[in-house]
Design an enzyme around this catalytic site. Structure first.
Site, PDB file in Angstrom:
ATOM      1  N   SER A   1       0.856  -1.181   0.000  1.00  0.00           N
ATOM      2  CA  SER A   1       0.000   0.000   0.000  1.00  0.00           C
ATOM      3  C   SER A   1       0.891   1.229   0.000  1.00  0.00           C
ATOM      4  O   SER A   1       2.058   1.164   0.391  1.00  0.00           O
ATOM      5  CB  SER A   1      -0.893  -0.009   1.251  1.00  0.00           C
ATOM      6  OG  SER A   1      -1.520   1.236   1.443  1.00  0.00           O
TER       7      SER A   1
ATOM      8  N   TYR B   1      -2.040  -1.188  10.058  1.00  0.00           N
ATOM      9  CA  TYR B   1      -2.114  -1.459   8.620  1.00  0.00           C
ATOM     10  C   TYR B   1      -0.845  -0.988   7.922  1.00  0.00           C
ATOM     11  O   TYR B   1      -0.224  -1.733   7.153  1.00  0.00           O
ATOM     12  CB  TYR B   1      -3.339  -0.769   8.016  1.00  0.00           C
ATOM     13  CG  TYR B   1      -3.551  -1.091   6.561  1.00  0.00           C
ATOM     14  CD1 TYR B   1      -4.155  -2.286   6.178  1.00  0.00           C
ATOM     15  CD2 TYR B   1      -3.128  -0.219   5.558  1.00  0.00           C
ATOM     16  CE1 TYR B   1      -4.347  -2.602   4.840  1.00  0.00           C
ATOM     17  CE2 TYR B   1      -3.315  -0.521   4.217  1.00  0.00           C
ATOM     18  CZ  TYR B   1      -3.919  -1.709   3.865  1.00  0.00           C
ATOM     19  OH  TYR B   1      -4.095  -2.015   2.533  1.00  0.00           O
TER      20      TYR B   1
END
Length: 278
Positions: free
Chosen positions: A182, A195
């Site tokens: 990401s 995350y």
């Protein structure tokens, strides 16, 4: 699982010979890849998080280009739906592998390796797509149980599954392992907590695996950053965003196919952004 999986076609072997003579692809080449119709013929690819979102579309796309797809996810009903979709488009018979990565043990993953070896006989690639978002909150306020859950699903289980399946992947002519990263993994951002940290760890794992295997195996490890895509996770992370402003999973599949095909044999240790910002 079917016991009549097609063996690699001669054209696939010819493609490997041609690609071995070419230079590694650039990231632009990967993003703009135009897949030949049968570019995944003879390959068996495992997709985690295959029940919906990017994982579902990747599984369908891999099947469309000739791969036998192993569908791994925690919800059997979703896997059944994708299974039926693959059969309806005329793809090779897939297999469903229900597994909750949050609670799965390493012994269960080793058992999965033995099952794939027995029933299919090969594994050419893994797309590690499964992931959870967790909380968007300052680290000092982050719930520790949620932190552990996110790290287990996004990182630890990904490592465990990769290690457990390595014996099969090493037997492949050109095994490809694709991790999902990401933007907040490459460039950590405040409030993204576990995350972001899990995706940082995934990128580091891909780098280390690459360094440790590049001179002794044909394996290649890479990360893909899908960018802002119209998925349920994106909607939870950005509830005020207009989803119609985002690309769909189908729009970014060229890169996913490229990294599993023999066109990317020379690509190792990369983090490929599928939607780079200008």
């Amino acid at each position: 699982m079917s016991d009549n999986i097609n063996q690699p076609a001669n054209q696939t072997n010819n493609q490997k010979n041609v690609q071995s003579l070419t230079q590694p692809l650039t990231h632009d080449d990967i993003r703009n890849f135009e897949p030949p119709t049968h570019c995944l013929d003879g390959k068996t690819i495992l997709v985690t998080g295959a029940g919906d979102g990017i994982g579902r579309v990747a599984a369908l796309t891999y099947a469309r280009y000739g791969a036998t797809v192993l569908l791994l996810g925690r919800t059997s009903s979703k896997l059944e739906y994708v299974y039926d979709e693959i059969e309806s488009l005329g793809g090779k018979q897939p297999a469903m592998l229900p597994m909750n990565l949050e609670g799965a043990t390493y012994a269960e993953m080793q058992q999965l390796e033995r099952l794939i070896d027995k029933e299919v006989g090969q594994l050419d690639g893994i797309l590690h797509n499964a992931g959870v978002l967790g909380q968007l909150t300052p680290l000092e306020m982050y719930d520790v149980d949620t932190f552990a859950q996110v790290m287990k699903v996004n990182f630890t289980a990904t490592f465990m599954l990769t290690q457990a399946l390595l014996p099969l992947l090493k037997d492949a002519d050109h095994g490809s392992i694709v991790f999902t990263s990401s933007t907040v993994g490459t460039h950590p951002r405040a409030f993204w907590g576990a995350y972001a940290l899990s995706k940082q760890a995934v990128e580091g794992m891909s780098d280390i695996f690459t360094q440790e295997t590049q001179n002794t195996t044909n394996l290649r490890f890479n990360c893909v950053n899908p960018g802002g895509t119209r998925t349920n996770m994106r909607a939870h992370a950005y509830p005020g965003e207009n989803p119609m402003s985002l690309k769909t999973p189908e729009d970014i599949m060229a890169g996913y196919v490229c990294l599993m095909s023999d066109a990317s044999v020379g690509v190792r240790g990369q983090v490929v952004e599928l939607q780079p910002k200008d």
